[in-house]
Scaffold this active site. Structure first.
Site, PDB file in Angstrom:
ATOM      1  N   LEU A 182       0.520  -5.347   1.205  1.00 21.10           N
ATOM      2  CA  LEU A 182       0.840  -4.042   0.739  1.00 21.10           C
ATOM      3  C   LEU A 182       1.039  -2.363   1.722  1.00 21.10           C
ATOM      4  CD1 LEU A 182      -0.643  -4.020  -2.578  1.00 21.10           C
ATOM      5  CD2 LEU A 182       1.651  -4.309  -2.482  1.00 21.10           C
ATOM      6  N   ASP A 183       1.879  -1.593   1.561  1.00 18.44           N
ATOM      7  CA  ASP A 183       1.724  -0.187   2.185  1.00 18.44           C
ATOM      8  C   ASP A 183       0.436   0.094   1.861  1.00 18.44           C
ATOM      9  OD1 ASP A 183       4.305  -0.744   3.281  1.00 18.44           O
ATOM     10  OD2 ASP A 183       5.474   0.576   1.470  1.00 18.44           O
ATOM     11  N   ARG A 184       0.242   1.166   3.024  1.00 17.80           N
ATOM     12  CA  ARG A 184      -1.543   2.238   2.391  1.00 17.80           C
ATOM     13  C   ARG A 184      -1.359   2.782   1.373  1.00 17.80           C
ATOM     14  NH1 ARG A 184      -4.998   4.566   6.304  1.00 17.80           N
ATOM     15  NH2 ARG A 184      -3.672   3.742   7.933  1.00 17.80           N
ATOM     16  N   THR A 189       0.807   1.878  -1.386  1.00 19.63           N
ATOM     17  CA  THR A 189       1.007   1.209  -2.684  1.00 19.63           C
ATOM     18  C   THR A 189      -0.032   0.947  -2.697  1.00 19.63           C
ATOM     19  OG1 THR A 189       2.843   1.439  -1.858  1.00 19.63           O
ATOM     20  CG2 THR A 189       2.171  -0.738  -3.000  1.00 19.63           C
TER      21      THR A 189
END
EC number: 5.4.99.-
Length: 350
Positions: A161-163, A165
């Site tokens: 996951l993105d940082r 998100t």
């Protein structure tokens, strides 16, 4: 979250080692990395390596993909198992990167668990916590996995996951469980549902975005932009969307389902159709930034459904983050409005 063993039975980045371990390890190629060159894959994970070092390891047979030799310029397939030989230590270490976990670190890691059995761990990753480290990132999920032990006891990441998100992040216990889970992601068998608050109200209120994306820039300045299907470097990207609720014409609470796993796919796609996700400093525009105010990125990995490594179905839902809850309160959304599957029966276009 449920695990129903009566259902029919049926990669991703592994730890950033093996820097300085003296042992080879198996890492799995993430779904977002499908088609990447081997040398670039190595350089992303171990930026201190030179191209010459990667070429030497590949040509000497130290690097193998699914048991076979591969050239430095060879392309990797999502879910492939990469044998990574011992990586030399970087000359300059990030402060604290190789320090053992403190009791507080271990307690924090365990506090993120929302589901666990003999083969799977599911975390509710908070906003702002990176999945993997970098030169300026010393606290990340990958490092925190040592809370469960080292070697065979250390869980493996099977997707990312993105940082910024928040939401469901799955881990596999042991290489076989990790391989099965990563394979489900690589074969697009994992059904992922994200919740997001976006600018305006999309019309139609439900549909699919089929918009190839191309990566531009480097490191912190990396961004995905819409691209022509025939453009060099363009990657197919598909996302289903459905409106759950809206605050007039100002903002909408959307359910999003990515059928592909490109970097920043949901953020780039919503911007691409003119409805950027609120609180997004990278893909926002002047109007969304003004409406966002103090809100952080309004994107949350709400639910994952896929085959359990031992058979049956695994369904995990992550409670919404404080950041998304702030967005709900600001626009008057009630969480109970989303108590259904907006993508039931929806299939990808291609």
């Amino acid at each position: 979250m449920t695990y129903d063993p009566s259902d029919d039975a049926s990669a991703a980045p592994a730890p950033k080692g093996p820097v300085g371990t003296g042992e080879a390890q198996i890492h799995y190629v993430a779904e977002a990395e499908d088609g990447i060159r081997l040398d670039r894959w190595f350089r992303r994970r171990w930026p201190h390596l030179s191209n010459i070092q990667v070429q030497k390891m590949a040509r000497g047979g130290q690097i193998r993909v699914d048991g076979a030799r591969i050239k430095p310029e060879g392309r990797l397939t999502a879910g492939a198992a990469v044998r990574v030989p011992p990586i030399p230590e970087p000359i300059v270490r990030a402060p604290g990167e190789h320090m053992p976990l403190t009791p507080a670190d271990i307690a924090f890691a365990k506090s993120l668990v929302i589901y666990e059995d003999d083969l799977v761990i599911a975390l509710n990753k908070p906003h702002g916590l990176a999945v993997q480290g970098g030169t300026k990132t010393t606290r990340h999920v990958d490092r925190l996995l040592s809370a469960w032990g080292e070697g065979m006891d250390r869980p493996r990441l099977v997707h990312r996951l993105d940082r910024d998100t928040s939401g469901v992040l799955l881990l596999g216990k042991g290489p076989e469980a990790a391989k099965r889970l990563a394979g489900a992601f690589a074969r697009r068998q994992a059904k992922k549902t994200y919740w997001a608050i976006v600018l305006g109200m999309p019309k139609p209120s439900a549909g699919q975005i089929d918009m190839p994306l191309k990566k531009s820039g480097i490191n912190d300045f990396e961004i995905m932009r819409p691209a022509d299907r025939k453009e060099n470097g363009a990657e197919p990207a598909e996302t289903a969307f459905a409106l759950i609720s809206h605050a007039g014409q100002r903002a909408s609470w959307m359910a999003l389902r990515p059928f592909t796993g490109r970097t920043h796919q949901l953020r780039a796609h919503m911007k691409g159709i003119g409805h950027p996700i609120l609180g997004d400093p990278k893909y926002g525009d002047e109007r969304s930034n003004e409406l966002s105010g103090p809100l952080k990125l309004q994107l949350h990995a709400r639910r994952i459904e896929l085959d359990h490594p031992s058979g049956g179905k695994l369904i995990v839902e992550a409670p919404i983050s404080p950041e998304l809850r702030a967005g709900f309160q600001h626009f008057g959304f009630e969480e109970s409005e989303g108590d259904y599957d907006p993508f039931e029966g929806v299939k990808r276009i291609r």
